[in-house]
Design a protein around this motif. Structure first.
Motif, PDB file in Angstrom:
ATOM      1  N   ASP A  56      73.821  35.234  30.054  1.00  0.00           N
ATOM      2  CA  ASP A  56      74.753  35.108  31.106  1.00  0.00           C
ATOM      3  C   ASP A  56      75.434  36.323  31.661  1.00  0.00           C
ATOM      4  O   ASP A  56      76.240  36.969  31.005  1.00  0.00           O
ATOM      5  CB  ASP A  56      75.986  34.071  30.939  1.00  0.00           C
ATOM      6  CG  ASP A  56      76.755  33.893  32.009  1.00  0.00           C
ATOM      7  OD1 ASP A  56      76.444  34.269  33.161  1.00  0.00           O
ATOM      8  OD2 ASP A  56      77.687  33.134  31.685  1.00  0.00           O
ATOM      9  N   PHE A  57      74.733  37.089  32.506  1.00  0.00           N
ATOM     10  CA  PHE A  57      75.089  38.362  33.052  1.00  0.00           C
ATOM     11  C   PHE A  57      75.838  38.457  34.269  1.00  0.00           C
ATOM     12  O   PHE A  57      76.146  39.490  35.011  1.00  0.00           O
ATOM     13  CB  PHE A  57      73.770  39.137  33.156  1.00  0.00           C
ATOM     14  CG  PHE A  57      72.958  39.361  32.024  1.00  0.00           C
ATOM     15  CD1 PHE A  57      73.539  39.956  31.032  1.00  0.00           C
ATOM     16  CD2 PHE A  57      71.717  39.101  32.303  1.00  0.00           C
ATOM     17  CE1 PHE A  57      72.634  40.280  29.969  1.00  0.00           C
ATOM     18  CE2 PHE A  57      70.917  39.342  31.084  1.00  0.00           C
ATOM     19  CZ  PHE A  57      71.327  39.834  30.034  1.00  0.00           C
ATOM     20  N   ARG A  58      76.614  37.233  34.495  1.00  0.00           N
ATOM     21  CA  ARG A  58      77.774  37.393  35.552  1.00  0.00           C
ATOM     22  C   ARG A  58      79.065  38.083  35.238  1.00  0.00           C
ATOM     23  O   ARG A  58      79.699  38.551  36.341  1.00  0.00           O
ATOM     24  CB  ARG A  58      78.302  35.829  35.682  1.00  0.00           C
ATOM     25  CG  ARG A  58      77.120  35.067  36.385  1.00  0.00           C
ATOM     26  CD  ARG A  58      77.537  33.545  36.510  1.00  0.00           C
ATOM     27  NE  ARG A  58      77.795  32.864  35.047  1.00  0.00           N
ATOM     28  CZ  ARG A  58      78.859  32.002  35.013  1.00  0.00           C
ATOM     29  NH1 ARG A  58      79.599  31.452  36.195  1.00  0.00           N
ATOM     30  NH2 ARG A  58      79.013  31.591  33.837  1.00  0.00           N
ATOM     31  N   ASN A  59      79.227  38.175  34.144  1.00  0.00           N
ATOM     32  CA  ASN A  59      80.542  39.350  33.464  1.00  0.00           C
ATOM     33  C   ASN A  59      81.805  38.648  34.155  1.00  0.00           C
ATOM     34  O   ASN A  59      82.605  39.412  34.736  1.00  0.00           O
ATOM     35  CB  ASN A  59      80.278  40.591  33.745  1.00  0.00           C
ATOM     36  CG  ASN A  59      79.093  41.181  32.917  1.00  0.00           C
ATOM     37  OD1 ASN A  59      78.745  40.811  31.823  1.00  0.00           O
ATOM     38  ND2 ASN A  59      78.412  42.318  33.379  1.00  0.00           N
ATOM     39  N   GLY A  60      81.829  37.357  34.327  1.00  0.00           N
ATOM     40  CA  GLY A  60      83.170  36.779  34.669  1.00  0.00           C
ATOM     41  C   GLY A  60      83.209  36.492  36.338  1.00  0.00           C
ATOM     42  O   GLY A  60      84.287  36.226  36.864  1.00  0.00           O
ATOM     43  N   LYS A  61      82.124  36.913  36.818  1.00  0.00           N
ATOM     44  CA  LYS A  61      81.869  36.825  38.362  1.00  0.00           C
ATOM     45  C   LYS A  61      81.331  35.725  38.743  1.00  0.00           C
ATOM     46  O   LYS A  61      80.477  35.176  38.033  1.00  0.00           O
ATOM     47  CB  LYS A  61      81.568  38.006  39.002  1.00  0.00           C
ATOM     48  CG  LYS A  61      82.197  39.383  38.893  1.00  0.00           C
ATOM     49  CD  LYS A  61      81.314  40.527  39.121  1.00  0.00           C
ATOM     50  CE  LYS A  61      82.281  41.757  39.010  1.00  0.00           C
ATOM     51  NZ  LYS A  61      82.695  42.169  37.812  1.00  0.00           N
ATOM     52  N   ASN A  64      83.061  30.171  40.182  1.00  0.00           N
ATOM     53  CA  ASN A  64      83.457  28.896  40.859  1.00  0.00           C
ATOM     54  C   ASN A  64      82.048  28.355  41.488  1.00  0.00           C
ATOM     55  O   ASN A  64      81.859  27.040  41.379  1.00  0.00           O
ATOM     56  CB  ASN A  64      84.187  29.128  42.181  1.00  0.00           C
ATOM     57  CG  ASN A  64      85.758  29.579  41.447  1.00  0.00           C
ATOM     58  OD1 ASN A  64      86.148  29.032  40.693  1.00  0.00           O
ATOM     59  ND2 ASN A  64      86.671  30.185  42.381  1.00  0.00           N
ATOM     60  N   SER A  65      81.140  29.110  41.726  1.00  0.00           N
ATOM     61  CA  SER A  65      79.950  28.721  42.263  1.00  0.00           C
ATOM     62  C   SER A  65      79.108  28.009  41.320  1.00  0.00           C
ATOM     63  O   SER A  65      78.523  26.883  41.296  1.00  0.00           O
ATOM     64  CB  SER A  65      79.079  29.815  43.210  1.00  0.00           C
ATOM     65  OG  SER A  65      78.709  30.597  42.196  1.00  0.00           O
ATOM     66  N   PHE A  69      78.448  22.931  39.455  1.00  0.00           N
ATOM     67  CA  PHE A  69      77.301  22.080  39.096  1.00  0.00           C
ATOM     68  C   PHE A  69      77.493  21.307  37.796  1.00  0.00           C
ATOM     69  O   PHE A  69      78.629  21.645  36.980  1.00  0.00           O
ATOM     70  CB  PHE A  69      75.927  23.142  38.684  1.00  0.00           C
ATOM     71  CG  PHE A  69      75.579  23.791  39.895  1.00  0.00           C
ATOM     72  CD1 PHE A  69      75.112  23.119  41.020  1.00  0.00           C
ATOM     73  CD2 PHE A  69      75.742  25.161  39.830  1.00  0.00           C
ATOM     74  CE1 PHE A  69      74.544  23.960  42.075  1.00  0.00           C
ATOM     75  CE2 PHE A  69      74.975  25.938  40.943  1.00  0.00           C
ATOM     76  CZ  PHE A  69      74.666  25.278  42.056  1.00  0.00           C
ATOM     77  N   ASP A  70      77.057  20.220  37.580  1.00  0.00           N
ATOM     78  CA  ASP A  70      77.187  19.511  36.138  1.00  0.00           C
ATOM     79  C   ASP A  70      76.173  20.101  35.412  1.00  0.00           C
ATOM     80  O   ASP A  70      75.474  21.236  35.599  1.00  0.00           O
ATOM     81  CB  ASP A  70      76.851  17.859  36.467  1.00  0.00           C
ATOM     82  CG  ASP A  70      75.488  17.470  36.811  1.00  0.00           C
ATOM     83  OD1 ASP A  70      74.823  18.669  37.289  1.00  0.00           O
ATOM     84  OD2 ASP A  70      75.075  16.556  36.988  1.00  0.00           O
ATOM     85  N   ASP A  71      76.564  19.403  33.883  1.00  0.00           N
ATOM     86  CA  ASP A  71      75.949  20.257  32.868  1.00  0.00           C
ATOM     87  C   ASP A  71      74.223  19.896  32.957  1.00  0.00           C
ATOM     88  O   ASP A  71      73.396  21.195  32.513  1.00  0.00           O
ATOM     89  CB  ASP A  71      76.393  19.752  31.628  1.00  0.00           C
ATOM     90  CG  ASP A  71      77.637  20.228  30.987  1.00  0.00           C
ATOM     91  OD1 ASP A  71      77.971  21.118  31.814  1.00  0.00           O
ATOM     92  OD2 ASP A  71      78.285  19.539  30.323  1.00  0.00           O
TER      93      ASP A  71
END
Length: 111
Positions: A56-61, A64-65, A69-71
């Motif tokens: 998971d390379f979003r690094n906290g960004k 919300n989007s 989504f559900d699991d």
């Protein structure tokens, strides 16, 4: 600037291993940059940055989007992303094999 243009280097594997290859110092700079990205930027597994899973390379960004989504949808999207990465790796491997075979493919051989 008195350097080399990108067009002065060959394409494919010849850019690394050929007679007119990129200089060794250039390759070392590229590898050092990749190493810095791996060690400093693309950590991806530290939970202090809000990452949910390994890779998971979003690094906290974009939280919300993704959280909308559900699991089941999250797992489906992660599986699709993994499969697209695998397909891309097989595609580039196929291009490298055809280059080494010396085939004259209608599209790739003319690039």
């Amino acid at each position: 600037y008195a350097g080399h243009a990108f067009s002065s280097y060959p394409s494919g594997l010849a850019a690394i291993f050929g007679d007119d290859a990129i200089p060794k110092a250039g390759i070392q700079q590229i590898l050092a940059f990749i190493g810095i990205l791996e060690l400093a930027v693309m950590k991806g597994i530290d939970n202090d940055q809000g990452n949910e899973f390994v890779g998971d390379f979003r690094n906290g960004k974009f939280v919300n989007s993704w959280n909308s989504f559900d699991d089941a949808t999250k797992m489906r999207k992660r599986a699709i992303e993994l499969n697209n990465g695998r397909a891309a790796m097989m595609g580039i491997l196929g291009l490298m094999v055809h280059e080494k075979l010396g085939s004259n493919m209608p599209i790739i051989g003319q690039l």
